[in-house]
Design a protein around this motif. Structure first.
Motif, PDB file in Angstrom:
ATOM      1  N   ASN A 181      41.894  -5.014   0.058  1.00 15.91           N
ATOM      2  CA  ASN A 181      42.029  -5.755   1.000  1.00 15.91           C
ATOM      3  C   ASN A 181      43.359  -6.687   1.134  1.00 15.91           C
ATOM      4  OD1 ASN A 181      40.898  -6.979  -0.929  1.00 15.91           O
ATOM      5  ND2 ASN A 181      39.637  -8.462   0.082  1.00 15.91           N
ATOM      6  N   GLU A 185      52.265  -7.648   4.735  1.00 14.38           N
ATOM      7  CA  GLU A 185      52.356  -6.900   6.308  1.00 14.38           C
ATOM      8  C   GLU A 185      53.506  -7.680   6.930  1.00 14.38           C
ATOM      9  OE1 GLU A 185      48.511  -5.699   8.294  1.00 14.38           O
ATOM     10  OE2 GLU A 185      49.233  -7.380   9.711  1.00 14.38           O
ATOM     11  N   GLY A 355      43.422  -9.131  11.127  1.00 16.69           N
ATOM     12  CA  GLY A 355      42.443  -8.279  11.659  1.00 16.69           C
ATOM     13  C   GLY A 355      42.189  -7.163  10.943  1.00 16.69           C
TER      14      GLY A 355
HETATM   15  N1  LIG Z   1      46.394  -7.815   9.266  1.00 16.73           N
HETATM   16  C1  LIG Z   1      45.392  -7.144   8.402  1.00 16.73           C
HETATM   17  N2  LIG Z   1      44.310  -7.598   8.308  1.00 16.73           N
HETATM   18  C2  LIG Z   1      43.543  -7.165   7.336  1.00 16.73           C
HETATM   19  C3  LIG Z   1      43.922  -5.901   6.283  1.00 16.73           C
HETATM   20  N3  LIG Z   1      43.089  -5.693   5.631  1.00 16.73           N
HETATM   21  C4  LIG Z   1      42.042  -6.502   5.807  1.00 16.73           C
HETATM   22  N4  LIG Z   1      42.370  -7.340   6.763  1.00 16.73           N
HETATM   23  C5  LIG Z   1      41.571  -8.470   7.551  1.00 16.73           C
HETATM   24  O1  LIG Z   1      41.622  -9.332   6.293  1.00 16.73           O
HETATM   25  C6  LIG Z   1      40.338 -10.172   6.492  1.00 16.73           C
HETATM   26  C7  LIG Z   1      40.170 -11.042   5.290  1.00 16.73           C
HETATM   27  O2  LIG Z   1      39.678 -10.318   3.979  1.00 16.73           O
HETATM   28  P1  LIG Z   1      38.840 -10.867   2.985  1.00 16.73           P
HETATM   29  O3  LIG Z   1      38.871  -9.523   2.067  1.00 16.73           O
HETATM   30  O4  LIG Z   1      39.485 -11.830   2.635  1.00 16.73           O
HETATM   31  O5  LIG Z   1      37.559 -10.920   3.298  1.00 16.73           O
HETATM   32  C8  LIG Z   1      39.237  -9.113   6.791  1.00 16.73           C
HETATM   33  O6  LIG Z   1      38.234  -9.661   7.429  1.00 16.73           O
HETATM   34  C9  LIG Z   1      40.176  -8.290   7.803  1.00 16.73           C
HETATM   35  O7  LIG Z   1      39.841  -8.517   8.958  1.00 16.73           O
HETATM   36  C10 LIG Z   1      45.457  -5.711   6.681  1.00 16.73           C
HETATM   37  O8  LIG Z   1      45.710  -4.526   6.070  1.00 16.73           O
HETATM   38  N5  LIG Z   1      46.114  -6.192   7.654  1.00 16.73           N
END
Ligand SMILES: Nc1nc2c(ncn2[C@@H]2O[C@H](COP(=O)(O)O)[C@@H](O)[C@H]2O)c(=O)[nH]1
Ligand code: MN
Ligand code: MN
Length: 457
Positions: A181, A185, A355
Motif C-alpha cells: 500500500n 506518487e 485514494g
Molecule cells: N493515491 C494513492 N492512494 C493509495 C494507493 N494505494 C493505497 N491508497 C490509499 O491509501 C489509503 C491509506 O492506506 P493504508 O494502508 O494506510 O490504510 C488507502 O485507504 C487507499 O485509499 C496508491 O497507490 N495511490
C-alpha cells in the motif's frame, strides 16, 4: 459497551462496511476501560487488527487504557504532500522519465534496505529526534519541520524501550517505502473546491504535486509485536478483560503502558525521519529530470494516520486530557490551532486523503466541527473493500498496468502481485468517502488530485 458506537458513512458505503468485521470491532472498542464519548469510525473503515482501520477512540488520561491495536502495526504510517511550481500541461512528456528516476531513488519492496546505514547510536538519535535528525544531517531544511504534524517529533520518545530486534530492523530502512500500500506518487491538481484555502495552501489547478505514503517500516512493526506480547501477559494483572484478544491494552499510566507509549513515540519519530529522507530523495530525482528550472518542491504538509496522541478535547462541556488513538484516521484540527504554520492558522490543517493508484486523491482542511464530533479526526483514505487475496483473484496486473498507462498513469512496482493487490478495485470510491466527511462538516474539500505516475512497494 461503556459508550455508544458512532459511524460516519453513507448508505452506499454501509453496504461495503457491513461485509467485514469492522462494525463488531467498533462495538468491541466501546467496551475498553476509560473510553470517552463514543467509539468512532470514519467512512473508509474496514477490518483491522482488533480495532477497525478508520477508527478513533479517546481514552481518559492517565487511567484509561492504551492499546497497540488502536494504533496499528505500522506506527505513524502517514502521508507527505509536496507542491511543485510546474504545470502538468507543460511537462507530460517528462512524467515517464520522472517515474523511473523516482523508482531509482526510493527503494521499494518488502524488507528493502536503503543507502543510509545507521550505527545503533545514530538510530537512537533518530528515535529521539524524528525529522529533526534528517534536517540536522542535511536531508531537507529546518523550515520544513513547521509543516509536519507535531513538527515531526514526539517528545515522549524513549529509545530504551525499543528492542534490539526492532532496532536491527531499522538500521538500513531509512529512506525506503516498503511494500504494498505504500507509494511515491506524482499527481496534478485536477480541480480546486475552495479557492481561498487552496490559495493558502499554495495549490492551483494543473499544478504537479507529489505524495509520499509510508511509515515506520520493520522497526515500527517489531515495536508493536514486542509490546503486544508484553501487554498480553500483563493485562490480567490490571483486571482487564477484553472481548477480543487483539484488543490487548493496559492502563496508560501503568509500567507497560508507559513503556509502550515511549516506544511508540520513538517509532513515530523514525517514520517522520523516514518520510523526510524520502522527500529529500524525491527532490534529487526531480532535479535530475527538470534541472534548476524545475524549481523547488515545497513541503505542503506531513500527516500521521496511525498514532496515539495526548490531546485536550472538550467532553460534555469540560476540557479534558485524553489519549486519542487514530488508527487509519488523520488528525483534522481546525482554524486557530497553535502548532500550525502562521499562514495555515486561519484555515485549519491540511488533511491528505490518498485514494488509489488509478483514481484520485484529495486535500481537505480540518474544521472546528471535527473537534466537536470526532476528537479532531477525519478519514485517511478510501479504505479497502477487497482483501488482498480477493483483489489478486479479480485483477489482472499486466492488463491493469497497460490500461493505466493508456490513461496516462505510469506504474513502477516491485512485482505484478503488488499491483494486483493494490488495484483500484481493491478500494472504495474515495469520492464517496470524502463526500461523507465533507457533508458531516469535519473537513472541507480543498483540491482533487489525479495521478500520473505511481511508484509502489
Ligand atoms: N493515491 C494513492 N492512494 C493509495 C494507493 N494505494 C493505497 N491508497 C490509499 O491509501 C489509503 C491509506 O492506506 P493504508 O494502508 O494506510 O490504510 C488507502 O485507504 C487507499 O485509499 C496508491 O497507490 N495511490
Ligand atoms: Mn498508511
Ligand atoms: Mn503503512
Amino acid at each position: 459497551m461503556r459508550v455508544p458506537a458512532q459511524i460516519l458513512a453513507s448508505e452506499g458505503l454501509l453496504d461495503a462496511i457491513i461485509k467485514d468485521r469492522s462494525l463488531n470491532q467498533l462495538v468491541n472498542v466501546a467496551t475498553l476501560p476509560g473510553i470517552k464519548k463514543a467509539s468512532m469510525v470514519m467512512p473508509d473503515v474496514h477490518e483491522g487488527y482488533g480495532f477497525p482501520i478508520g477508527g478513533v477512540a479517546a481514552m481518559d488520561y492517565p487511567e484509561g487504557v492504551i492499546s497497540p491495536g488502536g494504533i496499528g502495526y505500522d506506527i505513524n504510517c502517514g502521508v507527505q504532500l509536496l507542491a511543485s511550481q510546474l504545470q502538468i500541461k507543460d511537462n507530460r512528456d517528462a512524467v515517464e522519465a520522472l517515474s523511473k528516476e523516482l523508482h531509482a531513488h526510493v527503494p521499494a519492496g518488502m524488507g528493502k534496505g536503503g543507502t543510509i546505514k545507521l550505527t545503533t547510536e545514530q538510530l537512537d538519535e533518530v528515535l529521539a529526534e524524528g525529522a529533526n535528525w534528517a534536517v540536522n544531517h542535511g536531508y531537507g531544511t529546518r523550515e520544513s519541520l513547521s509543516y509536519m504534524e507535531s513538527h515531526g517529533k514526539l517528545n515522549d520518545a524513549d529509545p530504551a524501550f525499543v528492542s534490539t530486534m526492532a532496532k536491527n530492523r531499522g538500521l538500513d530502512q531509512l529512506g525506503t517505502i516498503g511494500s504494498g500500500n505504500h507509494f511515491v506518487e506524482v499527481d496534478f491538481v485536477e480541480k480546486t473546491y475552495n479557492n481561498t484555502i487552496a490559495k493558502t495552501y499554495g495549490l492551483q489547478k494543473g499544478q504537479i504535486v507529489l505524495l509520499i505514503h509510508t511509515g515506520s517500516r520493520g522497526l515500527g512493526h517489531q515495536v508493536a509485536t514486542d509490546h503486544i506480547r508484553k501487554m498480553m501477559m500483563a493485562m490480567s494483572h490490571y483486571g482487564i478483560n477484553v472481548p477480543d484478544r487483539e484488543l490487548t491494552c493496559v492502563p496508560f499510566n501503568s509500567k507497560e503502558g508507559q513503556e509502550y507509549f515511549k516506544a511508540m513515540c520513538a517509532a513515530a519519530n523514525f517514520a517522520w525521519c523516514n518520510r523526510q529522507i524520502i522527500s529529500w530523495e524525491v527532490k534529487n530525482a526531480w532535479e535530475n529530470i527538470f534541472g534548476k528550472e524545475g524549481g523547488d518542491l515545497r513541503l505542503l504538509y506531513d500527516v500521521a494516520h496511525n498514532i496515539a496522541k495526548i490531546e485536550m478535547h472538550t467532553i460534555e462541556g469540560t476540557s479534558r486530557k485524553v489519549i486519542v488513538h487514530r488508527k487509519g484516521a488523520t488528525r483534522a484540527f481546525g482554524p486557530g490551532f497553535k502548532e500550525l504554520p502562521p499562514e495555515y492558522k486561519g484555515v485549519g490543517q491540511p488533511v491528505i486523503i490518498p485514494g488509489s493508484m488509478g483514481t484520485c486523491s484529495y486535500v481537505l482542511a480540518g474544521t472546528s466541527k471535527s473537534h466537536e464530533m470526532t476528537f479532531g479526526s477525519c478519514c485517511h483514505g478510501a479504505g479497502r473493500r477487497l482483501s488482498r487475496s480477493a483483489a489478486k483473484r479479480q485483477a489482472n496486473a499486466p492488463v491493469l498496468k497497460e490500461k493505466l498507462r493508456e490513461q496516462g498513469i505510469f506504474v513502477e512496482a516491485g512485482s505484478f502481485r503488488g499491483i494486483a493487490e493494490e488495484a483500484p478495485i481493491a478500494y472504495k470510491d474515495v469520492g464517496s468517502v470524502v463526500d461523507v466527511v465533507s457533508a458531516s462538516g469535519i473537513a472541507k474539500k480543498v483540491a482533487k488530485l489525479k495521478p500520473v505516475a505511481v511508484i509502489k512497494g
